[in-house]
Design a protein around this motif. Structure first.
Motif, PDB file in Angstrom:
ATOM      1  N   ALA A 122       0.900  -1.151   0.089  1.00  0.00           N
ATOM      2  CA  ALA A 122      -0.030   0.096   0.031  1.00  0.00           C
ATOM      3  C   ALA A 122       0.945   1.100   0.080  1.00  0.00           C
ATOM      4  O   ALA A 122       1.964   1.334   0.578  1.00  0.00           O
ATOM      5  CB  ALA A 122      -0.937   0.034   1.324  1.00  0.00           C
ATOM      6  N   GLY A 123       0.245   2.341  -0.715  1.00  0.00           N
ATOM      7  CA  GLY A 123       1.042   3.519  -0.715  1.00  0.00           C
ATOM      8  C   GLY A 123       2.238   3.619  -1.685  1.00  0.00           C
ATOM      9  O   GLY A 123       2.815   4.790  -1.666  1.00  0.00           O
ATOM     10  N   THR A 124       2.460   2.588  -2.603  1.00  0.00           N
ATOM     11  CA  THR A 124       3.570   2.454  -3.688  1.00  0.00           C
ATOM     12  C   THR A 124       3.075   2.933  -4.916  1.00  0.00           C
ATOM     13  O   THR A 124       1.861   3.021  -4.994  1.00  0.00           O
ATOM     14  CB  THR A 124       4.198   1.072  -3.577  1.00  0.00           C
ATOM     15  N   ASN A 125       4.051   3.106  -5.711  1.00  0.00           N
ATOM     16  CA  ASN A 125       3.550   3.566  -7.056  1.00  0.00           C
ATOM     17  C   ASN A 125       3.823   2.495  -8.154  1.00  0.00           C
ATOM     18  O   ASN A 125       4.997   1.867  -7.900  1.00  0.00           O
ATOM     19  CB  ASN A 125       4.656   4.652  -7.655  1.00  0.00           C
ATOM     20  N   VAL A 126       2.910   2.155  -8.988  1.00  0.00           N
ATOM     21  CA  VAL A 126       2.582   0.987  -9.583  1.00  0.00           C
ATOM     22  C   VAL A 126       2.679   1.525 -11.260  1.00  0.00           C
ATOM     23  O   VAL A 126       1.735   2.441 -11.640  1.00  0.00           O
ATOM     24  CB  VAL A 126       1.599  -0.048  -9.239  1.00  0.00           C
ATOM     25  N   GLN A 143      -6.346  -3.529 -11.488  1.00  0.00           N
ATOM     26  CA  GLN A 143      -7.402  -3.413 -10.610  1.00  0.00           C
ATOM     27  C   GLN A 143      -6.590  -4.205  -9.240  1.00  0.00           C
ATOM     28  O   GLN A 143      -7.299  -3.873  -8.324  1.00  0.00           O
ATOM     29  CB  GLN A 143      -8.647  -4.419 -11.022  1.00  0.00           C
ATOM     30  N   ALA A 144      -5.696  -5.237  -9.400  1.00  0.00           N
ATOM     31  CA  ALA A 144      -5.167  -5.610  -8.171  1.00  0.00           C
ATOM     32  C   ALA A 144      -4.387  -4.476  -7.484  1.00  0.00           C
ATOM     33  O   ALA A 144      -4.366  -4.542  -6.441  1.00  0.00           O
ATOM     34  CB  ALA A 144      -4.211  -6.878  -8.599  1.00  0.00           C
ATOM     35  N   ALA A 145      -3.815  -3.883  -8.414  1.00  0.00           N
ATOM     36  CA  ALA A 145      -2.843  -2.751  -7.567  1.00  0.00           C
ATOM     37  C   ALA A 145      -3.598  -1.912  -7.027  1.00  0.00           C
ATOM     38  O   ALA A 145      -3.558  -1.295  -6.025  1.00  0.00           O
ATOM     39  CB  ALA A 145      -2.088  -1.866  -8.849  1.00  0.00           C
ATOM     40  N   ALA A 146      -4.922  -1.399  -7.482  1.00  0.00           N
ATOM     41  CA  ALA A 146      -5.860  -0.828  -6.755  1.00  0.00           C
ATOM     42  C   ALA A 146      -6.312  -1.233  -5.629  1.00  0.00           C
ATOM     43  O   ALA A 146      -6.481  -0.495  -4.404  1.00  0.00           O
ATOM     44  CB  ALA A 146      -7.214  -0.210  -8.004  1.00  0.00           C
ATOM     45  N   PHE A 147      -6.762  -2.664  -5.600  1.00  0.00           N
ATOM     46  CA  PHE A 147      -7.366  -3.133  -4.308  1.00  0.00           C
ATOM     47  C   PHE A 147      -6.410  -3.518  -3.534  1.00  0.00           C
ATOM     48  O   PHE A 147      -6.660  -3.688  -2.205  1.00  0.00           O
ATOM     49  CB  PHE A 147      -8.241  -4.177  -4.573  1.00  0.00           C
ATOM     50  N   GLU A 148      -5.014  -3.303  -3.600  1.00  0.00           N
ATOM     51  CA  GLU A 148      -3.774  -3.391  -2.765  1.00  0.00           C
ATOM     52  C   GLU A 148      -3.411  -2.051  -2.414  1.00  0.00           C
ATOM     53  O   GLU A 148      -2.480  -2.030  -1.569  1.00  0.00           O
ATOM     54  CB  GLU A 148      -2.625  -4.036  -3.262  1.00  0.00           C
ATOM     55  N   GLU A 161      -0.753   3.871  -4.181  1.00  0.00           N
ATOM     56  CA  GLU A 161      -0.976   5.250  -4.172  1.00  0.00           C
ATOM     57  C   GLU A 161      -1.187   5.809  -5.560  1.00  0.00           C
ATOM     58  O   GLU A 161      -2.011   6.524  -5.773  1.00  0.00           O
ATOM     59  CB  GLU A 161       0.066   5.908  -3.524  1.00  0.00           C
ATOM     60  N   MET A 162      -0.428   5.409  -6.568  1.00  0.00           N
ATOM     61  CA  MET A 162      -0.538   5.715  -7.967  1.00  0.00           C
ATOM     62  C   MET A 162      -0.408   4.533  -8.842  1.00  0.00           C
ATOM     63  O   MET A 162       0.442   3.551  -8.727  1.00  0.00           O
ATOM     64  CB  MET A 162       0.805   6.510  -8.494  1.00  0.00           C
ATOM     65  N   VAL A 163      -1.504   4.454 -10.027  1.00  0.00           N
ATOM     66  CA  VAL A 163      -1.713   3.280 -10.777  1.00  0.00           C
ATOM     67  C   VAL A 163      -1.557   3.714 -12.005  1.00  0.00           C
ATOM     68  O   VAL A 163      -2.471   4.341 -12.564  1.00  0.00           O
ATOM     69  CB  VAL A 163      -2.736   2.418 -10.629  1.00  0.00           C
ATOM     70  N   ILE A 164      -0.415   3.773 -12.827  1.00  0.00           N
ATOM     71  CA  ILE A 164      -0.132   4.121 -13.983  1.00  0.00           C
ATOM     72  C   ILE A 164      -0.208   3.193 -15.253  1.00  0.00           C
ATOM     73  O   ILE A 164       0.337   2.101 -15.080  1.00  0.00           O
ATOM     74  CB  ILE A 164       1.240   4.981 -14.054  1.00  0.00           C
ATOM     75  N   ALA A 165      -1.057   3.461 -15.941  1.00  0.00           N
ATOM     76  CA  ALA A 165      -1.390   2.603 -17.349  1.00  0.00           C
ATOM     77  C   ALA A 165      -1.072   3.022 -18.623  1.00  0.00           C
ATOM     78  O   ALA A 165      -1.277   4.438 -18.879  1.00  0.00           O
ATOM     79  CB  ALA A 165      -3.060   2.184 -17.264  1.00  0.00           C
ATOM     80  N   GLY A 169      10.993   6.805 -11.179  1.00  0.00           N
ATOM     81  CA  GLY A 169      10.312   5.677 -11.910  1.00  0.00           C
ATOM     82  C   GLY A 169       9.491   5.009 -10.811  1.00  0.00           C
ATOM     83  O   GLY A 169       9.533   5.535  -9.541  1.00  0.00           O
ATOM     84  N   ALA A 170       8.882   3.982 -11.231  1.00  0.00           N
ATOM     85  CA  ALA A 170       8.023   3.186 -10.385  1.00  0.00           C
ATOM     86  C   ALA A 170       8.609   2.206  -9.476  1.00  0.00           C
ATOM     87  O   ALA A 170       9.461   1.622  -9.755  1.00  0.00           O
ATOM     88  CB  ALA A 170       6.746   2.627 -11.260  1.00  0.00           C
ATOM     89  N   ASP A 171       7.908   2.118  -8.513  1.00  0.00           N
ATOM     90  CA  ASP A 171       7.977   1.111  -7.516  1.00  0.00           C
ATOM     91  C   ASP A 171       8.318  -0.655  -7.958  1.00  0.00           C
ATOM     92  O   ASP A 171       9.046  -1.186  -7.629  1.00  0.00           O
ATOM     93  CB  ASP A 171       7.554   1.019  -5.926  1.00  0.00           C
ATOM     94  N   TYR A 172       6.983  -0.727  -8.789  1.00  0.00           N
ATOM     95  CA  TYR A 172       6.658  -1.927  -9.326  1.00  0.00           C
ATOM     96  C   TYR A 172       6.305  -1.631 -10.842  1.00  0.00           C
ATOM     97  O   TYR A 172       5.320  -0.779 -11.057  1.00  0.00           O
ATOM     98  CB  TYR A 172       5.680  -2.467  -8.562  1.00  0.00           C
ATOM     99  N   VAL A 173       6.864  -2.337 -11.693  1.00  0.00           N
ATOM    100  CA  VAL A 173       6.506  -2.296 -13.062  1.00  0.00           C
ATOM    101  C   VAL A 173       6.018  -3.614 -13.496  1.00  0.00           C
ATOM    102  O   VAL A 173       6.598  -4.758 -13.198  1.00  0.00           O
ATOM    103  CB  VAL A 173       7.535  -1.966 -13.867  1.00  0.00           C
ATOM    104  N   PHE A 174       4.768  -3.599 -14.524  1.00  0.00           N
ATOM    105  CA  PHE A 174       4.428  -5.026 -14.749  1.00  0.00           C
ATOM    106  C   PHE A 174       4.159  -4.678 -16.301  1.00  0.00           C
ATOM    107  O   PHE A 174       3.694  -3.961 -16.769  1.00  0.00           O
ATOM    108  CB  PHE A 174       2.933  -5.290 -14.137  1.00  0.00           C
ATOM    109  N   GLU A 175       5.119  -5.388 -17.025  1.00  0.00           N
ATOM    110  CA  GLU A 175       4.974  -5.205 -18.425  1.00  0.00           C
ATOM    111  C   GLU A 175       4.107  -6.495 -19.111  1.00  0.00           C
ATOM    112  O   GLU A 175       4.193  -7.844 -18.832  1.00  0.00           O
ATOM    113  CB  GLU A 175       6.504  -5.762 -19.214  1.00  0.00           C
TER     114      GLU A 175
END
Length: 366
Positions: A185-189, A203-208, A211-215, A253-259
């Motif tokens: 929680a509170g991280t940038n994805v 949606q998983a990043a949102a329910f976790e 703080e920021m969910v960039i698409a 940059g983001a804390d977590y990146v999903f390609e």
């Protein structure tokens, strides 16, 4: 018994609807009367030849239905149970299962690429000749035969046309965020690619409670869906995207990146956009024999890079969890379905996929 199935007889040919024969059930087999089967890009890879697989084959690996019959040694399921098929069953005692890596289960990885069930045999025949199973599921058919650990019981009130999506795209995207990366929680994805897998990562990043969910995507319609699934920022994929990501994340940059786009350009952007000390999970894929390159310096900075095919899935644990999240109104599956088609129109769904239309096309059975 005989039933209808969508069969691929040759690469670069449409599927044909054939009457196929079930030879009988082995002691640990489960026969599922399919209610719905999602069309996945992996099916399309087999059809166009970018992923080699033996033919003739019944495609489909994202299915859900009702147990019709079980083999004599099955203990966890009975006729009438509602189940989701898993393309990652496991024996529980091989080298990899003992090391808590069931997705690499040796009987599965030995026999699945040959179009066989984990015991090394096929249960299907077409005109008296052996017919291959795809990814040990073959759900583009009225019935599927799977091994017991490949049929996961879910609540009876879970709609099966949405339940089937859990079997691949939903599990991969949600699992990557919640199970594999364990986003805090509170991280940038950052999620690159807003198809079925990417939207579920969003949606998983949102329910976790990120703080920021960039698409990021090239398609405006998919970016609009990304906002509906919980993205706080949406960005067009172009030459300025990296600068925009850095600007939104204090230059780091983001804390977590999903390609989840499956292209060399997306991989490079993902590498560059992962902050020093951050985590990159690669979910997308391209042709298996294609070489990809990226700037070596983009790996630097103590980044953790993971390739995942199924989001750290434990189907027995995770499929019922995801089904319950849907029933509780906390998981959006409805907006993933673009069209519902009968089996005899399955090629229309794959044509739409080739043209980049929609998120998930689902075959439904009466």
């Amino acid at each position: 018994m005989e039933f209808s199935a969508a069969v691929l007889t040759a690469v670069n040919q449409p599927l044909s609807i054939e009457r196929v024969t079930l030879t009988g059930l082995a002691p640990r087999d489960v026969l599922i009367r399919n209610a719905a089967s999602g069309l996945c890009h992996t099916d399309l890879e087999i059809m166009c030849g970018s992923l080699a697989y033996p033919v003739p084959v019944v495609l489909g690996h994202e299915g859900a239905g009702v147990v019709q019959a079980v083999g004599e040694d099955v203990v966890s399921l009975k006729p009438g149970d509602h189940v989701i098929a898993s393309w990652s069953p496991h024996c529980g005692h091989c080298f990899y299962c003992e090391r808590d890596q069931p997705i690499l289960c040796e009987p599965l990885t030995r026999h699945q690429p040959a179009g066989l069930l984990p015991d090394g045999r096929s249960r299907l025949r077409l005109n008296g000749q052996m017919l291959h199973h795809f990814s040990v599921v073959s759900s583009h058919a009225q019935f599927s035969v799977v091994t017991e650990s490949g049929a996961i019981k879910i609540p009876q009130d879970m709609p099966l046309d949405r339940a089937c999506l859990i079997g691949c795209g939903v599990m991969t995207g949600v699992g990557a965020v919640s199970r594999l990366a364990q986003v805090q929680a509170g991280t940038n994805v950052l999620i690159i690619g807003c198809g079925a897998v990417g939207l579920n990562a969003i949606q998983a990043a949102a329910f976790e409670q990120a703080e920021m969910v960039i698409a990021v995507d090239r398609d405006d319609s998919k970016l609009a869906l990304a906002s509906r699934f919980g993205a706080t920022h949406v960005m067009q994929a172009d030459d300025a995207t990296l600068e925009m990501i850095k600007a939104a994340t204090a230059g780091r940059g983001a804390d977590y990146v999903f390609e989840a786009a499956g292209s060399e350009a997306a991989l490079q952007l993902a590498m560059e956009a992962t902050r020093p000390g951050g985590q990159l999970v690669i979910l997308g894929k391209t042709e298996v024999n294609r070489k990809v390159g990226f700037r070596f310096g983009s790996m630097m900075g103590e980044k953790r890079i993971i390739r995942s095919s199924y989001g750290g899935a434990r189907p027995l644990r995770d499929f019922p969890w995801l089904a319950q999240r849907y029933l509780d109104g906390k998981l959006n599956l409805d907006d993933l379905i673009s069209t519902r088609l009968p089996l005899d129109r399955i090629n229309e769904g794959f044509d739409a996929m080739r043209n980049g239309q929609g998120i998930r096309h689902v075959v439904t059975f009466d």
